[in-house]
Design a protein around this motif. Structure first.
Motif, PDB file in Angstrom:
ATOM      1  N   HIS A 299      99.849  72.320 -24.341  1.00 22.92           N
ATOM      2  CA  HIS A 299     100.747  73.449 -24.137  1.00 22.92           C
ATOM      3  C   HIS A 299     101.504  73.322 -22.810  1.00 22.92           C
ATOM      4  O   HIS A 299     101.075  72.624 -21.889  1.00 22.92           O
ATOM      5  CB  HIS A 299      99.974  74.765 -24.169  1.00 22.92           C
ATOM      6  CG  HIS A 299      98.989  74.933 -23.057  1.00 22.92           C
ATOM      7  ND1 HIS A 299      99.366  75.241 -21.770  1.00 22.92           N
ATOM      8  CD2 HIS A 299      97.633  74.832 -23.034  1.00 22.92           C
ATOM      9  CE1 HIS A 299      98.304  75.324 -20.997  1.00 22.92           C
ATOM     10  NE2 HIS A 299      97.238  75.079 -21.727  1.00 22.92           N
ATOM     11  N   CYS A 301     102.475  76.098 -21.005  1.00 24.55           N
ATOM     12  CA  CYS A 301     102.447  77.476 -20.509  1.00 24.55           C
ATOM     13  C   CYS A 301     102.755  77.576 -19.017  1.00 24.55           C
ATOM     14  O   CYS A 301     103.356  78.556 -18.564  1.00 24.55           O
ATOM     15  CB  CYS A 301     101.079  78.102 -20.783  1.00 24.55           C
ATOM     16  SG  CYS A 301     100.611  78.143 -22.530  1.00 24.55           S
ATOM     17  N   CYS A 304     106.412  78.032 -18.481  1.00 28.54           N
ATOM     18  CA  CYS A 304     107.106  78.877 -19.452  1.00 28.54           C
ATOM     19  C   CYS A 304     108.060  79.839 -18.741  1.00 28.54           C
ATOM     20  O   CYS A 304     107.677  80.544 -17.815  1.00 28.54           O
ATOM     21  CB  CYS A 304     106.100  79.671 -20.285  1.00 28.54           C
ATOM     22  SG  CYS A 304     106.893  80.701 -21.548  1.00 28.54           S
ATOM     23  N   CYS A 318     104.780  86.363 -24.886  1.00 23.96           N
ATOM     24  CA  CYS A 318     104.225  85.084 -25.332  1.00 23.96           C
ATOM     25  C   CYS A 318     104.262  85.035 -26.854  1.00 23.96           C
ATOM     26  O   CYS A 318     103.900  86.010 -27.521  1.00 23.96           O
ATOM     27  CB  CYS A 318     102.792  84.912 -24.837  1.00 23.96           C
ATOM     28  SG  CYS A 318     101.978  83.392 -25.439  1.00 23.96           S
ATOM     29  N   LYS A 354      97.924  81.291 -19.814  1.00 24.89           N
ATOM     30  CA  LYS A 354      98.167  80.384 -20.936  1.00 24.89           C
ATOM     31  C   LYS A 354      97.671  81.031 -22.212  1.00 24.89           C
ATOM     32  O   LYS A 354      96.841  81.948 -22.186  1.00 24.89           O
ATOM     33  CB  LYS A 354      97.451  79.048 -20.720  1.00 24.89           C
ATOM     34  CG  LYS A 354      95.938  79.158 -20.561  1.00 24.89           C
ATOM     35  CD  LYS A 354      95.317  77.797 -20.267  1.00 24.89           C
ATOM     36  CE  LYS A 354      93.798  77.912 -20.082  1.00 24.89           C
ATOM     37  NZ  LYS A 354      93.187  76.599 -19.795  1.00 24.89           N
TER      38      LYS A 354
END
Length: 374
Positions: A299, A301, A304, A318, A354
């Motif tokens: 990921h 995250c 982000c 999210c 996350k």
């Protein structure tokens, strides 16, 4: 088997994959370095900065819950219950929220769905969004399945559309019908041709990879980048309500990279855009590029910068978090922009570091993908 293949790869590719894996194990340091590059930019509203210091300058707005395809990874086989028309954001509400976000620091807006071209007034809406450029908006993007896009794209570009992501998971018309439960493969290819001949700044092809269904086509997709400035992005199969996700059907991006490294031993790592979800690669003398969106196996995250507004006006901080806050209801109660920004700030500050691991993502409380907005 995978490690046996890796041992026999050329030494240069072996080192590239090793560097990729090393980056995956320490994403926070990489993200902090990237985020530091934008710290000196124009004033940014604290309401769009979460408790981990992530600045959210990218807003995805879903325009509709309706779609003219029925892709199994996006929509449950039994269908979905659509919101009443009165619950969907009006153009004025979309523009009000977009203006507020742009004034607060958002520089990129992406229109999604459902299928955004199902919305009849999308040309007008893009034209109004284009009027936000003096406030700091730099790009207007759209994600589309392309089914009716070839007829509407020239006007959309004329009104201000700058970036297009086209979803096409297979080059086989028969598999297209299996995946989408509809016909229309030729129409999507036609939309791609129109896009490539347009003045769009960026054209990306999104390919959700499913083991045993379309993973054998990855070389064919990469070959599409040989003569055209097209970016093909292989996306890992993600779990959402009703899509019957199975980890055995998910092909990790590293495995795809190993396969492509054998076919293209001279491929090399390309530079990524700031906060880009894809890790990009190029082949010498190819006009385009390809990349991997590894939401499940690796990921992103920590870097982000995305926020989402659903078609019915909920803010989601999210993609994989079921928690939502209704901006639509607050607007219709008469909330001021200052009050809306306070609500947005509270939602952003609650954003987790996350998302959950792929086996633990909540597919019961969270919406199906079609009701979130891709």
């Amino acid at each position: 088997m995978a490690f046996t293949v890796l041992r026999h790869l050329p030494r240069q590719i072996h080192r590239q994959i090793h560097r990729l894996l090393s980056t995956q194990t320490n994403p926070r340091a990489y993200a902090k370095a990237k985020l530091a590059e934008i710290d000196a930019l124009s004033p940014f509203s604290p309401s769009l900065i979460d408790s981990y210091g992530r600045k959210h300058d990218y807003l995805r707005i879903s325009l509709t819950e309706r779609c003219n395809l029925r892709c199994f990874y996006c929509m449950p086989s039994e269908g979905v219950e659509l919101s009443p028309d009165g619950n969907i954001l009006t153009n004025d509400e979309v523009i009000r929220l977009a203006t507020l976000f742009v004034k607060s620091g958002v520089t990129k807006i992406r229109l999604t769905g459902g299928e955004p071209t199902v919305r009849k007034d999308i040309e007008e809406l893009i034209g109004r969004l284009n009027g936000l450029r003096p406030l700091g908006l730099k790009s207007i993007a759209m994600t589309s399945n392309g089914l009716v896009l070839h007829r509407r794209l020239p006007r959309l570009v004329e009104n201000g559309l700058t970036h297009l992501n086209l979803s096409m998971d297979t080059l086989d018309p028969f598999k297209f019908e299996l995946i989408t439960r509809r016909r229309g493969h030729d129409a999507v290819l036609k939309a791609l041709d129109v896009a490539l001949s347009s003045s769009l700044q960026s054209i990306k092809l999104n390919v959700v990879v499913i083991k045993g269904l379309n993973d054998s086509e990855i070389v064919d997709f990469v070959e599409m980048t040989k003569d055209d400035a097209l970016s093909v992005r292989f996306i890992e199969f993600m779990p959402f309500t009703g899509n019957k996700w199975d980890s055995k059907k998910m092909v990790p991006s590293v495995e795809l990279l190993k396969r492509l490294s054998i076919h293209y031993p001279n491929l090399y790592r390309a530079s990524d855009e700031l906060n880009d979800t894809a890790r990009s690669w190029k082949i010498p003398d190819y006009a385009g590029s390809f990349g991997f969106i590894s939401s499940m196996s690796d990921h992103f995250c920590s870097s982000c910068n995305r926020l989402r507004i659903t078609a019915d006006g909920q803010i989601k901080v999210c993609l994989f978090d079921a928690k939502e806050v209704s901006l639509r209801d607050e607007m219709r109660k008469g909330a001021s922009d200052e009050e809306l920004l306070h609500i947005i700030g509270n939602a952003v500050s609650d954003k987790k570091e996350k998302h959950a691991g792929m086996e633990d993502i909540d597919v019961v409380k969270n919406r199906p993908m079609i009701l979130i907005g891709g």
